[in-house]
Structures are given as C-alpha cells and as structure tokens.
Design an enzyme around this catalytic site. Structure first.
Site, short mmCIF file in Angstrom:
data_model
loop_
_atom_site.label_atom_id
_atom_site.label_comp_id
_atom_site.label_asym_id
_atom_site.label_seq_id
_atom_site.Cartn_x
_atom_site.Cartn_y
_atom_site.Cartn_z
CB SER A 83 -8.77 -1.58 4.52
OG SER A 83 -9.39 -2.77 4.07
NE ARG A 101 -3.64 -2.50 0.26
CZ ARG A 101 -3.30 -3.68 -0.25
NH1 ARG A 101 -2.17 -3.81 -0.94
NH2 ARG A 101 -4.08 -4.74 -0.10
CD GLU A 103 -5.16 0.29 2.94
OE1 GLU A 103 -5.80 0.23 1.87
OE2 GLU A 103 -4.99 -0.69 3.68
#
Length: 338
Positions: free
Chosen positions: A238, A164, A334
């Site tokens: 998320s 990510r 994130e």
C-alpha cells in the site's frame, strides 16, 4: 566488520529500484552496531538504516553509511499456560516469524501473515492488516541511539503507536536503530476473523471451527489474490494510507457518491479506503512506461522493471492531486520516500 563502498541496494528494496549506497555494512549484533557507531572513522558520516526495504521508495543514491540490521534469533523470555513472551531480532523476516508463531500455536500475529519486511520495521510502521495492528502484541522495542551508541528499551506506550505510525517515524525519526522487539502472544488465542473477505475465504476452505493456521492461510490467499509479489513486480504494498475524515465530510461525499465505502473510526471520524478513491479517480491499471498502478489493487504503485523512484514519486503526486480535486481528500503517503 566490513564496510563496503558503492553497493547496489536493488536487492534491499522491494520496488527493485537501482540505487547505490556510498558505504554499506551488515551488523549482526547489538555490539557490532555499537562498535560502528562509536568508530571515530565513521562518527561524522551520515547514517541511513535499511532493513528489508519493503516500505521505502528510493529516488536517488544514498550518500551515507547504510546500516543493514541483520540481527536474528527468536528467544522465549517468559511463558505460562496462557501466554508466551518472545524476544525477536530486528533482522528476522517478518513472515518467517509469523509462521514460527503459527507452527507453535502462538496467537496474535496470524492476521499479519505475508506482510513483507523485517521484524525491526514492524514497530516503526505499526504494521496492520485485517483488523490487527502489531502494537496489540508488542511488549517493548529495543533500539540503539545513533548519536551516542547507547541501548534503550521503549515500552509499548513510549513507542506512541498510531495508524501506521510510531515515535520512530515522528519525533525520533532517524535517531534510533531498532535492534529487536519483544512480543506477548496467546497460547489460547481468540481469533480475529471479522473481516468479510476472511470469513468468506474460511468458508470456502471448509474451516468451520478455524484455527490460527486457518486464519493465516485465508489471509495469505487473500493477499496473493489482491497484491503483486515483489519478486515478480516491484512494489511496496500500500503506497497511501486510508484517509480518516470528519463524519460530516463523509456524509457530504455520500450525497455526491452514494456508493462510497466508509468505516467508523469513532463518533467523529470515518475511514475511507484510499484504493477506492484512486480507482474512482481513474488510476487503476494506469501504466506509464515501466511504472504504473496495479491492475487489481489501485493502492499499489508498481515498477515493471527499469522504472525509477523519481518517476514513481511523480506519479504518486499526480494521483494525490487527482483524488483531492475529485473528492476534496488529501491522501497521505504510507511509504517512506528518500
């Protein structure tokens, strides 16, 4: 080109949060982007790049010129019997691009079906799901230097993709506007359906010899069953990354919590599902006025309507502190918080 003042960004963030841009402009081409960056009137005004807003938490108004890349188009650059190379504008909706590939029989992005956001955000975040990361199909990324207005092509290697992560979130954060990406896809695809949920759903679908469309459909079914639709409940998917911890630390945790799941990353590291940690810390389904933790997926923080970004941020910090106290693991966010 029209620069607007005091524009609501509620429609440009999937949390559905009220925040205003001091100035706002849509750019529909690289030339338009270069023109606004070179314009003396805006040269010294801070710039803020906002795509589909699917991975951002707005905690305040943006006192800057918000640039929304609306560059679209999918062009075949190169093609042979095995592969096809597509140049795609940053403003294309990611899921629409995936469906285009599925319709054409181009394999490589079907596991990334139904991920919200735009094509421009995909390399920045190195989006991933069900065993596939977008870095595996990106040839290069086209971007424009915010300071100079000059165009640059970043190779896959130069993007410095990680979990990510990319160079655009690290050393080049806020320095470039991604205007497009080039993808190499397979016309004779090898499917990635190793995840248990995917295999189970394919069996339920009766797909004995699955196609890329079957895999795409299975993943969409799974995502819809687990994740809230941002059009119905504000969220950014998320909120936290799955932490990667030393094998020795995981072994110690397994002694304390025998049911803790973990997935080997390499010989020294184990990945632990953040959702499991958050749920076991007691946060799943938690609600505080108009914000909370989703009832089906503890990894997702939600805005039920009327919530604020500041309250969601405060909740995320409580969750991080709670998980760290219980498991000794620090969760990393994130979502980009502004």
């Amino acid at each position: 080109m029209l620069v607007q003042s005091n524009v609501s960004l509620r429609h440009l963030n999937t949390f559905g949060l009220d925040a205003d841009a001091r100035f706002f402009i849509n750019v529909h081409s690289v030339d338009e982007l270069a023109a606004i960056l070179h314009d003396p009137e805006w040269k010294n005004t801070p710039k803020f790049i906002l795509g589909g807003g699917s991975n951002i938490l707005l905690t305040r108004d943006i006192e800057a010129l918000v640039i929304h890349p609306a560059i679209v188009g999918i062009t075949v650059v190169e093609e042979n019997e095995e592969t096809v190379v597509l140049a795609v504008g940053a403003g294309e909706v990611w899921h629409d691009f995936v469906m285009h590939c599925v319709d054409k029989g181009y394999g490589g992005v079907e596991n990334l079906s139904l991920i919200p956001g735009t094509v421009g955000a995909a390399p920045m975040q190195n989006i991933g799901a069900y065993g596939v990361e977008v870095k595996s199909v990106i040839e290069c990324v086209e971007a424009v230097d915010i300071e100079s207005g000059e165009k640059r092509i970043f190779s896959n290697e130069e993007c410095q993709f990680g979990y990510r992560e990319s160079v655009f979130k690290k050393s080049l954060k806020d320095k470039y506007v991604i205007t497009g990406a080039t993808f190499r896809l397979n016309k004779k695809p090898v499917l990635n359906a190793a995840y248990g949920d995917v295999q189970k759903t394919l069996r339920e679908m009766g797909a004995e010899i699955p196609t890329i469309r079957d895999v795409s459909e299975a993943i969409m079914q799974i995502r819809r069953s687990k994740l809230p639709d941002p059009a119905e409940i504000g969220n950014a998917g998320s909120f936290f990354k799955n932490p990667e911890i030393p094998v020795a630390q995981f072994a110690h945790l397994r002694e304390l919590f025998p049911e803790i799941p973990g997935y080997p990353v390499d010989a020294e590291t184990t990945k632990v599902p953040a959702g499991w940690l958050i749920e076991r810390a007691g946060w799943k389904g938690y609600r505080e006025d108009d914000i909370g933790v989703h009832a089906r997926q503890a990894l997702v923080l939600v805005n039920y309507g009327g919530g604020s970004g500041a309250k969601i941020k405060a909740l995320s910090e409580k969750i991080r502190e709670s998980v760290n106290k219980k498991f000794g693991i620090t969760l990393n966010v994130e979502v980009n918080i502004h």
